[in-house]
Design a protein around this motif. Structure first.
Motif: not given
Length: 295
Positions: A144-146, A155-160, A241-245
């Motif tokens: 996943s991603w931080d 911050h946002e910490s992601g999970v699988q 991961f999602n991307v929101e502009v």
């Protein structure tokens, strides 16, 4: 005897022509963007340049291909052996200076032109000398991603991702402000990963033990998808991961939402797997040295 095509043949020809026109019309938009992602044109300050370079490279390659194929077919047809040919070989030439110069220098010029345009484009894309409006630290981790919004100190910490029935649930979202220069600092917590937003035509590796930096200006509000582009282990396909502009005002609101949710502060290198391994190895080495000194 009449040579005019029969009515059924004319109908088939008209229908085939109509299908061809419709097919070309439907493909025209895809051709203009070189069959790259549909949302890519205008997505960032770099995507149109990348599309132009991509399309022009393909056009040059196709022109060379047509020329080579044409010459090959011409030689096969023009110099084929005929029935009335005798068994003697034609005059054999050891060299042809003008021809050799042509097929030596023409490819050099072609590669030089392609290199010049590619180097210019990559220089603009990888230039990080400008002062960014927003700084985001991205950590790749299995799987996943931080995301650290360093200016806002949240911050946002992601999970699988939980991928079931074609859906990916529970993946983190990366928020970007429209029209502002965003600087990504890319790191990894364990093995090598790769930060990839396909619609942005943007990909940069995350190498263990170093950091990479890239800047981009999102120029269109919308939702996009991101993923890891480096085979990093068993659940590589779930590293999404999602991307929101969003507008700058909405971006600030999202930062406040993260702060209100308790995501204040940033997640640093202390969570790296390799950091822990290095610390244990260092402690082990010091212990061995101490034992050796006592002996």
């Amino acid at each position: 005897m009449s040579t005019t095509p029969s009515r059924p043949v004319r109908k088939v020809a008209v229908a085939a022509g109509a299908v061809a026109v419709l097919g070309l019309t439907g493909c025209s938009a895809e051709l203009r963007r070189g069959f790259l992602p549909e949302q890519a044109p205008g997505a960032t300050n770099h995507t149109d340049m990348v599309i132009s370079l991509w399309n022009n490279a393909w056009i040059a390659a196709l022109l060379v291909g047509v020329l080579v194929w044409g010459l090959l077919i011409w030689c096969i047809v023009a110099y084929r052996k005929r029935r009335d040919d005798d068994n003697q070989l034609p005059v054999q030439l050891r060299y042809h200076v003008p021809l050799e110069l042509m097929y030596t220098f023409v490819p050099i010029v072609m590669i030089g032109v392609l290199f010049a345009f590619t180097s210019r484009s990559m220089g603009e894309i990888l230039d990080t000398s400008a002062e960014p409006d927003v700084r985001i630290e991205v950590y790749g981790k299995r799987w996943s991603w931080d995301f650290n919004y360093t200016d806002a100190d949240v911050h946002e910490s992601g999970v699988q991702a939980d991928i079931t029935e074609g859906r990916a649930d529970g993946i983190p979202t990366l928020y970007l402000p429209e029209g502002q220069l965003v600087e990504f600092t890319l790191k990894t917590r364990d093995v090598n990963h790769s930060f990839w937003i396909p619609e942005f035509l943007l990909k940069l590796d995350m190498i263990s033990g170093r950091e990479n930096t890239i800047q981009v200006v999102p120029e269109r509000v919308g939702q996009f998808q991101g993923k890891c582009a480096e085979l990093c282990g068993e659940y590589h396909g779930s590293m999404l991961f999602n991307v929101e502009v969003v507008t700058p005002e909405e971006f600030e609101a999202k930062m406040e939402e993260l702060r209100a949710a308790g995501n204040e502060g940033t997640l640093g290198d202390e969570y790296n797997v390799l950091q822990g391994v290095a610390s244990r190895q260092g402690a082990h080495t010091e212990g061995d040295a101490a034992e050796g000194g006592e002996g």
